[in-house]
Design a protein around this motif. Sequence first.
Motif, short mmCIF file in Angstrom:
data_model
loop_
_atom_site.label_atom_id
_atom_site.label_comp_id
_atom_site.label_asym_id
_atom_site.label_seq_id
_atom_site.Cartn_x
_atom_site.Cartn_y
_atom_site.Cartn_z
N LYS A 30 31.46 13.97 -38.47
CA LYS A 30 30.22 13.83 -37.71
C LYS A 30 30.20 14.80 -36.53
O LYS A 30 29.16 15.44 -36.25
N SER A 31 31.31 14.94 -35.84
CA SER A 31 31.38 15.85 -34.70
C SER A 31 31.14 17.29 -35.14
O SER A 31 30.40 18.04 -34.50
N TYR A 32 31.78 17.66 -36.24
CA TYR A 32 31.61 19.01 -36.77
C TYR A 32 30.15 19.28 -37.13
O TYR A 32 29.59 20.33 -36.78
N ASP A 33 29.52 18.34 -37.82
CA ASP A 33 28.13 18.54 -38.25
C ASP A 33 27.21 18.72 -37.04
O ASP A 33 26.31 19.57 -37.05
N ILE A 34 27.44 17.92 -36.00
CA ILE A 34 26.60 18.02 -34.80
C ILE A 34 26.78 19.37 -34.12
O ILE A 34 25.81 20.03 -33.73
N ILE A 35 28.03 19.81 -33.98
CA ILE A 35 28.30 21.09 -33.32
C ILE A 35 27.72 22.24 -34.14
O ILE A 35 27.06 23.14 -33.60
N GLN A 36 27.95 22.21 -35.44
CA GLN A 36 27.43 23.27 -36.31
C GLN A 36 25.90 23.32 -36.24
O GLN A 36 25.31 24.40 -36.14
N GLY A 37 25.27 22.15 -36.26
CA GLY A 37 23.81 22.11 -36.19
C GLY A 37 23.29 22.65 -34.87
O GLY A 37 22.26 23.35 -34.83
N GLY A 38 23.99 22.35 -33.78
CA GLY A 38 23.56 22.84 -32.48
C GLY A 38 23.65 24.35 -32.36
O GLY A 38 22.74 25.01 -31.84
N PHE A 39 24.74 24.93 -32.87
CA PHE A 39 24.87 26.38 -32.82
C PHE A 39 23.90 27.07 -33.78
O PHE A 39 23.41 28.17 -33.50
N LYS A 40 23.59 26.42 -34.89
CA LYS A 40 22.59 26.98 -35.81
C LYS A 40 21.23 27.05 -35.12
O LYS A 40 20.50 28.04 -35.24
N LEU A 41 20.90 25.99 -34.39
CA LEU A 41 19.63 25.97 -33.66
C LEU A 41 19.59 27.07 -32.61
O LEU A 41 18.58 27.75 -32.43
N GLN A 42 20.71 27.26 -31.90
CA GLN A 42 20.76 28.33 -30.91
C GLN A 42 20.60 29.69 -31.58
O GLN A 42 19.90 30.57 -31.07
N MET A 43 21.26 29.88 -32.72
CA MET A 43 21.17 31.15 -33.44
C MET A 43 19.73 31.44 -33.87
O MET A 43 19.24 32.57 -33.73
N GLU A 44 19.05 30.41 -34.34
CA GLU A 44 17.72 30.62 -34.93
C GLU A 44 16.59 30.57 -33.91
O GLU A 44 15.57 31.25 -34.08
N GLU A 45 16.76 29.77 -32.84
CA GLU A 45 15.62 29.52 -31.97
C GLU A 45 15.92 29.67 -30.48
O GLU A 45 15.04 29.43 -29.65
N GLY A 46 17.15 30.06 -30.13
CA GLY A 46 17.45 30.28 -28.72
C GLY A 46 17.21 29.05 -27.88
O GLY A 46 17.67 27.95 -28.20
N PRO A 271 26.36 22.96 -27.52
CA PRO A 271 26.42 21.98 -28.60
C PRO A 271 27.73 21.21 -28.70
O PRO A 271 27.76 20.13 -29.30
N THR A 272 28.81 21.74 -28.12
CA THR A 272 30.07 21.01 -28.22
C THR A 272 30.05 19.71 -27.41
O THR A 272 30.85 18.82 -27.66
N LEU A 273 29.12 19.60 -26.45
CA LEU A 273 29.00 18.35 -25.70
C LEU A 273 28.62 17.20 -26.64
O LEU A 273 29.20 16.11 -26.57
N ASN A 274 27.64 17.44 -27.50
CA ASN A 274 27.26 16.41 -28.47
C ASN A 274 28.41 16.09 -29.40
O ASN A 274 28.64 14.93 -29.75
N GLY A 275 29.14 17.13 -29.82
CA GLY A 275 30.28 16.89 -30.70
C GLY A 275 31.38 16.11 -30.02
O GLY A 275 32.00 15.22 -30.63
N PHE A 276 31.64 16.42 -28.75
CA PHE A 276 32.64 15.68 -27.99
C PHE A 276 32.24 14.21 -27.87
O PHE A 276 33.06 13.30 -28.06
N ASN A 277 30.97 13.97 -27.59
CA ASN A 277 30.52 12.58 -27.48
C ASN A 277 30.69 11.84 -28.80
O ASN A 277 31.12 10.68 -28.83
N ALA A 278 30.40 12.51 -29.92
CA ALA A 278 30.58 11.88 -31.23
C ALA A 278 32.05 11.55 -31.48
O ALA A 278 32.38 10.50 -32.04
N SER A 279 32.95 12.43 -31.04
CA SER A 279 34.39 12.16 -31.19
C SER A 279 34.81 10.94 -30.36
O SER A 279 35.56 10.08 -30.84
#
Length: 382
Positions: A30-46, A271-279
């Motif tokens: 779950k943590s990985y998915d959240i972090i990956q999704g957050g960085f994808k959003l940054q990559m695509e939409e700043g 995005p790692t903040l969300n991942g840390f919280n999930a962990s």
Amino acid sequence: MPNPTPQEQMRVNPDFTYLNHASIGPLPKKSYDIIQGGFKLQMEEGERKIDYPAIEDLWGLLRNNGASLVGGDKAGIAITANTASGLHIVAEGLSSKYIQGSNIIIPDNEFVTNSYTWQQIANKYNIELRILPTVNGFVGIDIWEKQIDENTVLVSLSHVQSGNGFLYNLKEITDIAHSKGSLIVVDGIQGLGAVPFNAKKLDIDFIAAAAYKWMLGPLGKGLFYTKPEHIDLLDSILVGWFSTPNFRELYHQPFVPWEDARIYQQSMIDPTLNGFNASLETLLRWGVSETYFHIIHLQDYLINLISEIDGFTISSSLEKNERSGIVKINHKESESIVRYLETLQITVSYRAGGIRISPHRYNTKEDIDNLVEGIKSWVRKN
């Protein structure tokens, strides 16, 4: 639908036997998915979808979960980058107390992060760094009693010694330090997430820990805790955008800091903040006490099996109140054995002349069986 098991929540490569959480812990899925999704959003939409109110809510969740993990007040929790950043909040924050004749105390087998921090402070402020000798991997309570004195500004030590897993009785040491007017800061990286901790009951002044070991968090994140009453004691040497409740005001204005530990916040918008919280949520759902008992159960199983193999000894303490998530076994060829195990995709560490083994909640007896069979395989070949 039943809750997923710890094994189902992790995605460690099934071809591996991973028993190395005292080095780096894998991320929950779950943590990985959240972090990956957050960085994808940054990559695509700043910045387009950055939600500042939601980020502020996330800070609250993280600090609540951090407070639950350390057993302290939320007002004393800050999210930092790693263990060193937390230690330096204390190290430089106490600079007004470093006067001629004062001293700081550490054990002689501290991990270098804790050692280097206080070497630098002692050199910078021309004070004594008092390094206490360890016997069998730890400093005895009689040594603490003799060495902490009225000139001791601070005692700094690891809750769990990273080389052998020794678990200090922090309350005994804290009581001695406080009786002499000294403060205590704990490097908690080898304990938080694997060993139950209660900062209030232990009367700890400060604790710092990176997230990437037993907390199963991302690299680049950590927890810092201070007793709330110590916030005014620490000079804040590193402030920034998020050190004030006025962080939405982007240009020059009077600096009005948070009145709690948020003044020390660092890197609070990634995005790692969300991942840390999930962990942290994963750990708290598992329960730290339950996790600790599971780890000890696996260690007992391992110790029984290892005791049947000639040439191996246990160098970690087996006293009930001195055990942590780490167990170390010794052999004259420990380093060669660790390298051989890696060829079998069994991951442990070579530390302090021995084989350091550090399982977590999702590990099983089958993982221990794989490890022991790997060791027996090395014995047969040698």
